[in-house]
Design a protein around this motif. Sequence first.
Motif, short mmCIF file in Angstrom:
data_model
loop_
_atom_site.label_atom_id
_atom_site.label_comp_id
_atom_site.label_asym_id
_atom_site.label_seq_id
_atom_site.Cartn_x
_atom_site.Cartn_y
_atom_site.Cartn_z
N TYR A 282 0.84 -1.20 0.00
CA TYR A 282 0.00 0.00 0.00
C TYR A 282 0.87 1.25 0.00
O TYR A 282 0.64 2.20 -0.78
N LEU A 345 -8.56 4.72 10.97
CA LEU A 345 -8.66 4.12 9.64
C LEU A 345 -9.53 4.95 8.72
O LEU A 345 -9.23 5.09 7.52
N VAL A 346 -10.61 5.51 9.25
CA VAL A 346 -11.44 6.41 8.45
C VAL A 346 -10.61 7.61 8.00
O VAL A 346 -10.69 8.06 6.85
N THR A 349 -8.48 6.97 4.97
CA THR A 349 -9.21 6.89 3.70
C THR A 349 -9.53 8.27 3.12
O THR A 349 -9.68 8.41 1.90
N VAL A 350 -9.63 9.30 3.96
CA VAL A 350 -10.07 10.61 3.48
C VAL A 350 -8.95 11.63 3.37
O VAL A 350 -9.12 12.68 2.75
N ALA A 357 -0.81 9.82 6.46
CA ALA A 357 -1.22 8.41 6.48
C ALA A 357 -0.34 7.60 7.42
O ALA A 357 -0.83 6.76 8.20
N SER A 418 -7.87 0.55 -6.28
CA SER A 418 -7.73 1.50 -5.17
C SER A 418 -7.75 0.74 -3.86
O SER A 418 -8.26 -0.38 -3.76
N TYR A 419 -7.19 1.38 -2.80
CA TYR A 419 -7.16 0.79 -1.47
C TYR A 419 -8.27 1.32 -0.56
O TYR A 419 -8.36 0.92 0.61
N THR A 420 -9.14 2.19 -1.08
CA THR A 420 -10.15 2.82 -0.23
C THR A 420 -11.08 1.81 0.41
O THR A 420 -11.29 1.80 1.63
N TRP A 421 -11.66 0.91 -0.39
CA TRP A 421 -12.59 -0.07 0.16
C TRP A 421 -11.88 -1.11 1.02
O TRP A 421 -12.48 -1.68 1.94
N LEU A 423 -9.44 -0.33 3.09
CA LEU A 423 -9.35 0.35 4.39
C LEU A 423 -10.69 0.33 5.11
O LEU A 423 -10.75 0.19 6.34
N LEU A 424 -11.78 0.46 4.36
CA LEU A 424 -13.10 0.40 4.98
C LEU A 424 -13.42 -1.02 5.47
O LEU A 424 -14.15 -1.20 6.45
#
Length: 448
Positions: A282, A345-346, A349-350, A357, A418-421, A423-424
């Motif tokens: 990542y 963690l949220v 992501t933002v 990070a 992407s790594y967004t989901w 992380l969610l």
Amino acid sequence: MTRPSGGPVSLQQDSSRLESTTGQATRRTNVRWKLFILLLVLVAVNYIDRGSISVALPLIQQEFNLPPELVGLLLSAFFWTYALMQIPVGWLIDRFGPRKVVTASCVGWGAATAASGLAGGFVSMFLARMGIGVTEAGVMPAGGKLNAIWMHSKERGRGATILDAGAPLGAGVGGVVIAWLIAVTGSWRWSFIIAGAATVALGLVVYWYVRDNPRQHPGTNAAEVEYIEASHRAEDEAAGVEGGGRRALLPYLKYRSFWAMCLGWLGFNGVFYGLLTWGPLYLSEAKGFDLKTIGWSTFVIFGAGFVGEIIGGALADKLRAMGHGANKVMRSLLGFSAVMVALGLVGVTVIPDAMTAVALLSTVLFFLRWVGLFWSVPSILGGRTNAGVLGGAMNFSGNIAGFVTPIVVGLIVGATGSYTWALLYFVGSAIIMGVSVLTLDYSKRLAV
């Protein structure tokens, strides 16, 4: 002096202990703490070896030409066999003692780590990682058993977190060590071979120093033995049981606390193993870090977890010593940690900034590792007799997340780019962890 069935004590050792008890000013030896420092080192090496593939992954991925889906499958290989061996090895620990099992485990995984450096492609690397999973399986349940046997009840929070703190320490130091070995040798293969050989040597040290109970150790005096055993007697009296009991798992399945223990560890590992396996890649792909920067960033992130875990264990024991109940202490600390992990963690992501990070992931690991206190739970629920098999069941549940998470993250990254989901997904694991730590009853032994 009365001697339990744990093993013989020499006449010379017996005599020295009796002499040491004359007078009220006798000072206890501290062998139990030295033993747990050795276990800390052992678990750290354990995580250096199991996490080495993540640090070397950019090179391995390029050499073997692996897409993200196969990377996820490769990262999961260790956890399949590691998880499946947990309950059997927990039974072996309760039956034969932790010393033999942890020594065999250490020597075996060192050899398997060295063998992974000889892998010629995806299949042989996959099989080598499965071998590491089989051989490493005994370490943490054995540590939980030793915590039940060697530590006074008011010291088990620190004992559990000293043991488990080896995980973030090894993950953090491993990032630097493996990156350095790769740079020095010019090969990820040699880094694995060297790390494996060092682990085999450590296994011999473990066999030399570890004992299955305090009376067997040549370094303990009578004051330390009595201090520990008095705590055991008080626990057995409070629970209304004798020191023995059945070595069994099935009777525990009817209890809510058993399932809360298992699900809490599953949620915890959904976050920790996700960051351990995919974290370096990542940082490489999403943040543009080179190998050296990955190594140091990993050190900072997981180093924060090490510091957090030691602080969490000391804080738990201090609060208990102040008179706060087990449920109040554990639920407050671990519930707060779950909230902080989810929020951190949220934030990752933002907020796109790379250094932010790293800072947020360091915060996540700092609070996440408070849940290392869970390694005191098997002895709370099952006593010394069943601490091994309950620790195995807990670690089995946690390592379901170990083999599922790398695959799921690989599929998510492959499908979305992407790594967004991903992380969610970790946020969801933190929520499962939070609900479980608030459900578990830490105040009493389960009746079986």
